[in-house]
Write a protein that holds these residues in place. Structure first.
Motif, PDB file in Angstrom:
ATOM      1  N   MET A 120      -4.564 -13.509 -10.171  1.00 49.16           N
ATOM      2  CA  MET A 120      -4.947 -12.138 -10.354  1.00 49.16           C
ATOM      3  C   MET A 120      -4.052 -11.527 -11.423  1.00 49.16           C
ATOM      4  N   ALA A 121      -4.629 -10.835 -12.373  1.00 52.39           N
ATOM      5  CA  ALA A 121      -3.874 -10.228 -13.459  1.00 52.39           C
ATOM      6  C   ALA A 121      -3.178  -8.965 -12.975  1.00 52.39           C
ATOM      7  N   THR A 122      -1.988  -8.741 -13.472  1.00 51.70           N
ATOM      8  CA  THR A 122      -1.210  -7.556 -13.115  1.00 51.70           C
ATOM      9  C   THR A 122      -1.072  -6.669 -14.342  1.00 51.70           C
ATOM     10  N   ASP A 123      -1.381  -5.393 -14.171  1.00 49.13           N
ATOM     11  CA  ASP A 123      -1.231  -4.429 -15.249  1.00 49.13           C
ATOM     12  C   ASP A 123       0.140  -3.790 -15.099  1.00 49.13           C
ATOM     13  N   TYR A 124       1.070  -4.209 -15.937  1.00 44.88           N
ATOM     14  CA  TYR A 124       2.437  -3.710 -15.832  1.00 44.88           C
ATOM     15  C   TYR A 124       2.588  -2.292 -16.394  1.00 44.88           C
ATOM     16  N   ASP A 125       1.600  -1.802 -17.134  1.00 48.32           N
ATOM     17  CA  ASP A 125       1.648  -0.452 -17.697  1.00 48.32           C
ATOM     18  C   ASP A 125       1.100   0.592 -16.735  1.00 48.32           C
ATOM     19  N   ALA A 126       0.446   0.184 -15.671  1.00 49.10           N
ATOM     20  CA  ALA A 126      -0.131   1.134 -14.716  1.00 49.10           C
ATOM     21  C   ALA A 126       0.978   1.802 -13.920  1.00 49.10           C
ATOM     22  N   PRO A 127       0.784   3.072 -13.533  1.00 51.32           N
ATOM     23  CA  PRO A 127       1.831   3.765 -12.754  1.00 51.32           C
ATOM     24  C   PRO A 127       1.987   3.105 -11.386  1.00 51.32           C
ATOM     25  N   ARG A 128       3.204   3.048 -10.914  1.00 52.01           N
ATOM     26  CA  ARG A 128       3.493   2.436  -9.621  1.00 52.01           C
ATOM     27  C   ARG A 128       3.155   3.408  -8.503  1.00 52.01           C
ATOM     28  N   LYS A 129       2.768   2.861  -7.371  1.00 47.55           N
ATOM     29  CA  LYS A 129       2.426   3.677  -6.203  1.00 47.55           C
ATOM     30  C   LYS A 129       3.591   3.643  -5.235  1.00 47.55           C
ATOM     31  N   ASN A 130       3.754   4.728  -4.493  1.00 44.66           N
ATOM     32  CA  ASN A 130       4.799   4.710  -3.466  1.00 44.66           C
ATOM     33  C   ASN A 130       4.279   3.947  -2.247  1.00 44.66           C
ATOM     34  N   GLU A 131       5.110   3.747  -1.252  1.00 44.19           N
ATOM     35  CA  GLU A 131       4.754   2.908  -0.107  1.00 44.19           C
ATOM     36  C   GLU A 131       3.601   3.478   0.697  1.00 44.19           C
ATOM     37  N   GLU A 132       3.532   4.809   0.850  1.00 51.57           N
ATOM     38  CA  GLU A 132       2.442   5.413   1.621  1.00 51.57           C
ATOM     39  C   GLU A 132       1.096   5.159   0.937  1.00 51.57           C
ATOM     40  N   ASP A 133       1.049   5.381  -0.371  1.00 55.67           N
ATOM     41  CA  ASP A 133      -0.201   5.161  -1.100  1.00 55.67           C
ATOM     42  C   ASP A 133      -0.605   3.693  -1.050  1.00 55.67           C
ATOM     43  N   ALA A 134       0.360   2.828  -1.172  1.00 58.54           N
ATOM     44  CA  ALA A 134       0.073   1.391  -1.173  1.00 58.54           C
ATOM     45  C   ALA A 134      -0.476   0.947   0.174  1.00 58.54           C
ATOM     46  N   SER A 135       0.085   1.458   1.277  1.00 59.33           N
ATOM     47  CA  SER A 135      -0.394   1.036   2.595  1.00 59.33           C
ATOM     48  C   SER A 135      -1.782   1.600   2.868  1.00 59.33           C
ATOM     49  N   GLU A 136      -2.056   2.840   2.449  1.00 64.50           N
ATOM     50  CA  GLU A 136      -3.385   3.435   2.650  1.00 64.50           C
ATOM     51  C   GLU A 136      -4.428   2.689   1.834  1.00 64.50           C
ATOM     52  N   ASP A 137      -4.105   2.397   0.586  1.00 64.61           N
ATOM     53  CA  ASP A 137      -5.053   1.674  -0.265  1.00 64.61           C
ATOM     54  C   ASP A 137      -5.331   0.283   0.290  1.00 64.61           C
ATOM     55  N   SER A 138      -4.311  -0.371   0.757  1.00 68.98           N
ATOM     56  CA  SER A 138      -4.513  -1.736   1.220  1.00 68.98           C
ATOM     57  C   SER A 138      -5.367  -1.763   2.491  1.00 68.98           C
ATOM     58  N   ILE A 139      -5.234  -0.781   3.364  1.00 68.31           N
ATOM     59  CA  ILE A 139      -6.056  -0.740   4.566  1.00 68.31           C
ATOM     60  C   ILE A 139      -7.517  -0.515   4.187  1.00 68.31           C
ATOM     61  N   GLU A 140      -7.760   0.402   3.259  1.00 63.10           N
ATOM     62  CA  GLU A 140      -9.130   0.660   2.810  1.00 63.10           C
ATOM     63  C   GLU A 140      -9.709  -0.573   2.124  1.00 63.10           C
ATOM     64  N   GLU A 141      -8.893  -1.241   1.325  1.00 60.18           N
ATOM     65  CA  GLU A 141      -9.363  -2.449   0.657  1.00 60.18           C
ATOM     66  C   GLU A 141      -9.714  -3.527   1.674  1.00 60.18           C
ATOM     67  N   LEU A 142      -8.892  -3.648   2.719  1.00 57.63           N
ATOM     68  CA  LEU A 142      -9.175  -4.652   3.749  1.00 57.63           C
ATOM     69  C   LEU A 142     -10.488  -4.361   4.463  1.00 57.63           C
ATOM     70  N   LYS A 143     -10.739  -3.096   4.758  1.00 53.90           N
ATOM     71  CA  LYS A 143     -11.999  -2.743   5.410  1.00 53.90           C
ATOM     72  C   LYS A 143     -13.179  -3.087   4.522  1.00 53.90           C
ATOM     73  N   ASN A 144     -13.066  -2.787   3.238  1.00 51.04           N
ATOM     74  CA  ASN A 144     -14.137  -3.111   2.296  1.00 51.04           C
ATOM     75  C   ASN A 144     -14.331  -4.616   2.173  1.00 51.04           C
ATOM     76  N   ARG A 145     -13.251  -5.359   2.156  1.00 52.42           N
ATOM     77  CA  ARG A 145     -13.345  -6.812   2.033  1.00 52.42           C
ATOM     78  C   ARG A 145     -14.026  -7.424   3.254  1.00 52.42           C
ATOM     79  N   GLN A 146     -13.725  -6.893   4.440  1.00 52.09           N
ATOM     80  CA  GLN A 146     -14.335  -7.430   5.662  1.00 52.09           C
ATOM     81  C   GLN A 146     -15.845  -7.242   5.631  1.00 52.09           C
TER      82      GLN A 146
END
Length: 99
Positions: free
Chosen positions: A1-27
């Motif tokens: 998977m390609a990583t965009d190093y120029d993209a703004p970093r997310k804090n831990e709260e945003d990262a955990s919320e996004d990952s949960i939503e992504e997991l639901k979509n993937r399921q």
């Protein structure tokens, strides 16, 4: 998977919320459709060992001998001329049968 190093970093709260939503979509995306497959139709294509093949006809195209090939007088395999080990009475023997 390609990583965009120029993209703004997310804090831990945003990262955990996004990952949960992504997991639901993937399921929901991973659920495969149910395939109805008739087992008898699938099994008809398989030949069992010891099956009666007396009514079957095998068709093989035999190629003529090539100028750079010979048939070993011992193992009867078609070999390249570079594998001739010896010749006795007009018969050629390969390097595998020589040893």
């Amino acid at each position: 998977m390609a990583t965009d190093y120029d993209a703004p970093r997310k804090n831990e709260e945003d990262a955990s919320e996004d990952s949960i939503e992504e997991l639901k979509n993937r399921q929901t995306n991973r659920q495969a459709p149910v395939v109805d497959e008739d087992e008898t139709e699938t099994a008809e294509g398989f030949e069992l060992p010891g099956a009666d093949l007396s009514d079957e006809e095998l068709q093989v195209r035999v190629l003529p001998a090539q100028s750079d090939e010979f048939t070993c007088a011992s193992c009867f395999l078609v070999r390249h001329r570079s594998q001739v080990a010896r010749e006795e009475g007009g018969q050629l023997f390969c390097t595998d049968c020589e040893g």
